[in-house]
Design an enzyme around this catalytic site. Structure first.
Site, PDB file in Angstrom:
ATOM      1  N   GLU A 196       0.850  -1.190   0.000  1.00 21.79           N
ATOM      2  CA  GLU A 196       0.000   0.000   0.000  1.00 21.79           C
ATOM      3  C   GLU A 196       0.893   1.250   0.000  1.00 21.79           C
ATOM      4  O   GLU A 196       2.108   1.170   0.144  1.00 21.79           O
ATOM      5  CB  GLU A 196      -0.911   0.014   1.231  1.00 21.79           C
ATOM      6  CG  GLU A 196      -1.740  -1.268   1.359  1.00 21.79           C
ATOM      7  CD  GLU A 196      -2.893  -1.170   2.337  1.00 21.79           C
ATOM      8  OE1 GLU A 196      -3.174  -0.056   2.834  1.00 21.79           O
ATOM      9  OE2 GLU A 196      -3.515  -2.220   2.603  1.00 21.79           O
ATOM     10  N   GLU A 368      -4.562 -12.693  -3.196  1.00 22.20           N
ATOM     11  CA  GLU A 368      -5.008 -12.590  -4.587  1.00 22.20           C
ATOM     12  C   GLU A 368      -4.155 -13.436  -5.519  1.00 22.20           C
ATOM     13  O   GLU A 368      -4.652 -14.010  -6.474  1.00 22.20           O
ATOM     14  CB  GLU A 368      -4.936 -11.138  -5.058  1.00 22.20           C
ATOM     15  CG  GLU A 368      -6.017 -10.266  -4.475  1.00 22.20           C
ATOM     16  CD  GLU A 368      -5.785  -8.825  -4.885  1.00 22.20           C
ATOM     17  OE1 GLU A 368      -5.979  -8.513  -6.070  1.00 22.20           O
ATOM     18  OE2 GLU A 368      -5.382  -8.032  -4.025  1.00 22.20           O
TER      19      GLU A 368
HETATM   20 MN    MN Z   1      -5.086  -3.067   3.680  1.00 17.24          MN
END
Ligand code: MN
Length: 420
Positions: A196, A368
């Site tokens: 992130e 993912e």
């Molecule tokens: Mn997160």
């Protein structure tokens, strides 16, 4: 500083990020330049700071940068101009600083980095449509929630367990439900990373007031890389009211805050929505934002297992992705966060969520990429569905734009230790 001129450095003269470091003594503020740190405390002690900048440099030299962030971006830009004067070839203040180079420049390899400021609140958004739908070869896409393109979805995460690059942590314990339906308390068996990117708030807003979209950029002091470590088994079993213990055990950030001023050249237009998609409501939209509300930054994740380290195999790049995959910008996150009158404070962290793209290589977490069943192949023949003890994950990022010198964010890495 020769290393600041080397191609590929994260910290050329165009960057000058702020951080807090120590070399045995007290922690103090510094500015990264090449492989060195400009020691602001030393500049002050040697009287190398012009009087007009003395107060600002004093604030930036403290062991926590909340006060600097609170002064706003005009102050940060003034300070930055002063450092350019000290470090550039033709800088007006260069001569004095150069004569004391051995005292004011500290090699980064000799310094310990600290958390750059006190992070009072940590809000984690979820802005990548690819992360939300997680459409991969392993399984069909999850449906997109009907609010996703109307507002940047977020939850209030945990600020106290944020640590900086290089701080290892033990595999967390937690409750989970096993395949046979039994519920156990054990070390997580599904430890994951999430790549992130986070904004550090500068000037805040008063409780009850809002920050408009066109003003939002002025409230962002700078940016850091964020690894939102996640224990998927704990998260899946506990989540009815959003993430809790499956996330709150640890978050790692990069120690250098790259200022919003340094990133000014890297503003780009957000990707326009298609005509079938909902357009942002007016408080989340403006002509200026449509012109250059987003940032051009690319990222990588590297994994090195204990066995790779022991046998001298370099970390393997397992993710490449870019901020452009996020459907909401940081100004939109700031504006939405304060749209009900909620107050942001200097040092708050707003993270954009897992920055996944459409390709397997751009899946920015293991959940993912592997779904726990399709292992990732590493160069030495090892495989990973989830992280194992001894694994070290490192995030890196670079802001890039044609015609400008790239700037980087330093390292954001940590190693997994065995569970207590
Ligand atoms: Mn997160």
């Amino acid at each position: 500083v020769a290393s600041a001129c080397r191609a590929g450095t994260d910290f050329p003269l165009q960057n000058l990020p702020h951080g807090v470091f120590s070399t045995g003594g007290a922690a103090r503020g510094g500015v990264a330049i090449g492989d060195e740190i400009l020691d602001l405390q030393a500049l002050l002690e040697l009287n190398l700071v012009p009087r007009s900048l003395g107060e600002l440099v004093g604030v930036a030299a403290r062991s926590s940068l909340n006060h600097l962030a609170a002064l706003g971006n005009d102050a940060a830009a003034e300070l930055r101009a002063g450092f350019v004067d000290m470090l550039a070839t033709d800088g007006a203040l260069r001569g004095d600083v150069e004569r004391h180079a051995g005292l004011v420049l500290v090699p980064q390899r000799l310094a310990t980095m600290h958390l750059p400021l006190c992070i009072g609140s940590f809000t984690d958004f979820m802005t990548s449509v690819y992360h939300v739908t997680a459409a991969r070869r392993s399984r069909p896409a999850r449906p997109l929630n009907d609010n996703f393109l109307h507002l940047p979805v977020a939850y209030n995460s945990r600020a106290t367990s944020i640590t900086q690059d290089g701080v290892p942590f033990p595999r967390p314990w937690g409750q989970r439900r096993e395949a046979d339906g039994s519920v156990v308390f054990a070390p997580t068996a599904m430890l994951d990373f999430e790549l992130e990117f986070g904004a550090i708030i500068g000037r805040g807003n008063a409780l009850g007031s809002r920050i408009s979209l066109d003003d939002a950029g002025h409230h962002i002091f700078g940016y850091v890389l964020v690894n939102d470590w996640s224990a998927r088994d704990i998260q899946q079993w506990e989540s009815r009211l959003g993430p809790f213990l499956g996330k709150s055990f640890r978050t790692t950030i990069s120690p250098w805050i790259v200022t919003a001023t340094a990133l000014a050249p890297f503003h780009v237009a957000p990707k326009p929505r298609s005509s079938e998609q909902p357009q942002p409501l007016s408080y989340l939209d403006s002509p200026a934002h449509r012109r250059d509300g987003a940032l051009s930054v690319s990222f990588e994740v590297h994994l090195q297992t204990a066995r790779m380290r022991a046998t001298g195999i370099a970390p393997a790049r397992i993710v490449t992705t870019e901020l452009a995959y996020c459907a909401w910008s940081f100004p939109q996150m700031v504006t939405h966060h304060t749209s009900n009158g909620c107050n942001l404070e200097p040092g708050d962290l707003l993270s954009c969520g897992t920055i996944s793209g459409p390709a397997d290589e751009s899946a920015a977490c293991l959940f993912e990429r592997t779904a726990g069943t399709l292992p990732l192949d590493l160069p030495n023949g090892e495989q990973r569905c989830w992280l194992e003890d001894g694994d070290e994950i490192t995030l890196i990022g670079r802001a890039r734009r044609e015609g400008y010198v790239d700037i980087g964010f330093g390292r954001c890495g940590a190693r997994i230790l065995p569970a207590h």
